[in-house]
Design a protein around this motif. Structure first.
Motif, PDB file in Angstrom:
ATOM      1  N   LYS A  68     -16.470   9.207 -20.465  1.00 18.63           N
ATOM      2  CA  LYS A  68     -16.754  10.477 -19.609  1.00 18.63           C
ATOM      3  C   LYS A  68     -16.618  10.179 -18.391  1.00 18.63           C
ATOM      4  CE  LYS A  68     -19.719  14.955 -19.468  1.00 18.63           C
ATOM      5  NZ  LYS A  68     -20.489  15.459 -19.888  1.00 18.63           N
ATOM      6  N   ILE A  69     -15.990  10.834 -17.324  1.00 20.25           N
ATOM      7  CA  ILE A  69     -15.496  10.601 -15.993  1.00 20.25           C
ATOM      8  C   ILE A  69     -16.457  11.477 -15.150  1.00 20.25           C
ATOM      9  CG2 ILE A  69     -13.860  10.780 -14.046  1.00 20.25           C
ATOM     10  CD1 ILE A  69     -11.721  10.575 -16.331  1.00 20.25           C
ATOM     11  N   PRO A  70     -17.482  10.920 -14.680  1.00 23.35           N
ATOM     12  CA  PRO A  70     -18.166  11.835 -13.566  1.00 23.35           C
ATOM     13  C   PRO A  70     -17.462  12.491 -12.654  1.00 23.35           C
ATOM     14  CG  PRO A  70     -19.019   9.303 -13.659  1.00 23.35           C
ATOM     15  CD  PRO A  70     -17.726   9.119 -14.269  1.00 23.35           C
ATOM     16  N   LYS A  71     -17.980  13.408 -12.233  1.00 21.42           N
ATOM     17  CA  LYS A  71     -17.087  14.404 -11.235  1.00 21.42           C
ATOM     18  C   LYS A  71     -18.079  14.485  -9.962  1.00 21.42           C
ATOM     19  CE  LYS A  71     -14.811  17.183 -14.353  1.00 21.42           C
ATOM     20  NZ  LYS A  71     -13.560  17.725 -14.511  1.00 21.42           N
ATOM     21  N   ASN A  72     -17.488  14.925  -8.902  1.00 23.76           N
ATOM     22  CA  ASN A  72     -18.040  14.829  -7.556  1.00 23.76           C
ATOM     23  C   ASN A  72     -18.594  13.679  -7.068  1.00 23.76           C
ATOM     24  OD1 ASN A  72     -17.325  17.766  -7.566  1.00 23.76           O
ATOM     25  ND2 ASN A  72     -19.133  18.322  -8.632  1.00 23.76           N
TER      26      ASN A  72
ATOM     27  N   SER B 265     -18.271  10.351  -4.351  1.00 25.55           N
ATOM     28  CA  SER B 265     -17.874   9.930  -3.284  1.00 25.55           C
ATOM     29  C   SER B 265     -16.855   8.766  -3.444  1.00 25.55           C
ATOM     30  CB  SER B 265     -18.774   9.766  -2.185  1.00 25.55           C
ATOM     31  OG  SER B 265     -19.482   8.502  -2.410  1.00 25.55           O
ATOM     32  N   LEU B 266     -16.187   8.279  -2.370  1.00 21.88           N
ATOM     33  CA  LEU B 266     -15.227   7.330  -2.400  1.00 21.88           C
ATOM     34  C   LEU B 266     -16.018   5.793  -2.539  1.00 21.88           C
ATOM     35  CD1 LEU B 266     -12.527   8.176  -0.004  1.00 21.88           C
ATOM     36  CD2 LEU B 266     -12.214   7.893  -2.335  1.00 21.88           C
ATOM     37  N   GLU B 267     -17.098   5.868  -1.913  1.00 25.10           N
ATOM     38  CA  GLU B 267     -18.056   4.820  -1.882  1.00 25.10           C
ATOM     39  C   GLU B 267     -18.602   4.418  -3.410  1.00 25.10           C
ATOM     40  OE1 GLU B 267     -18.544   7.238   0.303  1.00 25.10           O
ATOM     41  OE2 GLU B 267     -17.726   5.970   2.057  1.00 25.10           O
ATOM     42  N   ASP B 268     -18.992   5.624  -3.892  1.00 26.11           N
ATOM     43  CA  ASP B 268     -19.451   5.533  -5.170  1.00 26.11           C
ATOM     44  C   ASP B 268     -18.247   4.902  -6.418  1.00 26.11           C
ATOM     45  OD1 ASP B 268     -22.050   6.356  -4.580  1.00 26.11           O
ATOM     46  OD2 ASP B 268     -21.711   8.343  -4.987  1.00 26.11           O
ATOM     47  N   MET B 269     -17.293   5.541  -6.207  1.00 24.76           N
ATOM     48  CA  MET B 269     -16.044   5.295  -7.056  1.00 24.76           C
ATOM     49  C   MET B 269     -15.616   3.887  -6.849  1.00 24.76           C
ATOM     50  SD  MET B 269     -13.708   8.516  -7.166  1.00 24.76           S
ATOM     51  CE  MET B 269     -13.768   9.194  -5.521  1.00 24.76           C
ATOM     52  N   PHE B 270     -15.635   3.388  -5.739  1.00 29.82           N
ATOM     53  CA  PHE B 270     -15.222   2.005  -5.584  1.00 29.82           C
ATOM     54  C   PHE B 270     -16.201   0.952  -5.322  1.00 29.82           C
ATOM     55  CE2 PHE B 270     -11.550   4.381  -4.193  1.00 29.82           C
ATOM     56  CZ  PHE B 270     -10.546   3.838  -4.991  1.00 29.82           C
TER      57      PHE B 270
END
Length: 109
Positions: A5-9, A11-16
């Motif tokens: 499952k891909i979390p939505k919403n 931030s860029l900091e959270d994704m990287f």
């Protein structure tokens, strides 16, 4: 197979988070380098006139060569007893021709 499952919403900091990027030419941070200000010539430079554009073709080296040849021609005229000479610049196809002739005074006409 389980679907991730891909979390939505996020931030860029959270994704990287936890990703370390290798520094290459494309990814280098340019702000780390010394910043040199641009020369202020663009602000103080005057607009070039048509005469300035024409002069750019006549470099210092070319002026030296043409001046030397014209001096040789003038000396040849002087040896023949002619004091002044006139110059005429003519376009001949894609060539430039400088024609010389003894200068005639208004009294001779």
């Amino acid at each position: 197979m389980a679907k991730n499952k891909i979390p939505k919403n996020r931030s860029l900091e959270d994704m990287f988070k936890g990703v370390k990027e290798e520094v290459t030419f494309e990814t280098a941070d340019w702000s780390d380098e010394e910043v040199r200000p641009r020369p202020a010539a663009s602000k103080t430079a005057k607009k070039q006139t048509a005469s300035d554009f024409r002069r750019q073709f006549f470099t210092d080296d070319l002026q030296e060569k043409v001046g030397s040849v014209l001096l040789d021609i003038k000396m040849a005229y002087y040896k023949d007893g002619v004091g002044d000479l006139s110059l005429e610049v003519v376009k001949d196809g894609r060539n430039v021709v400088i024609r010389t002739a003894p200068k005639t005074s208004k009294k001779d006409r």
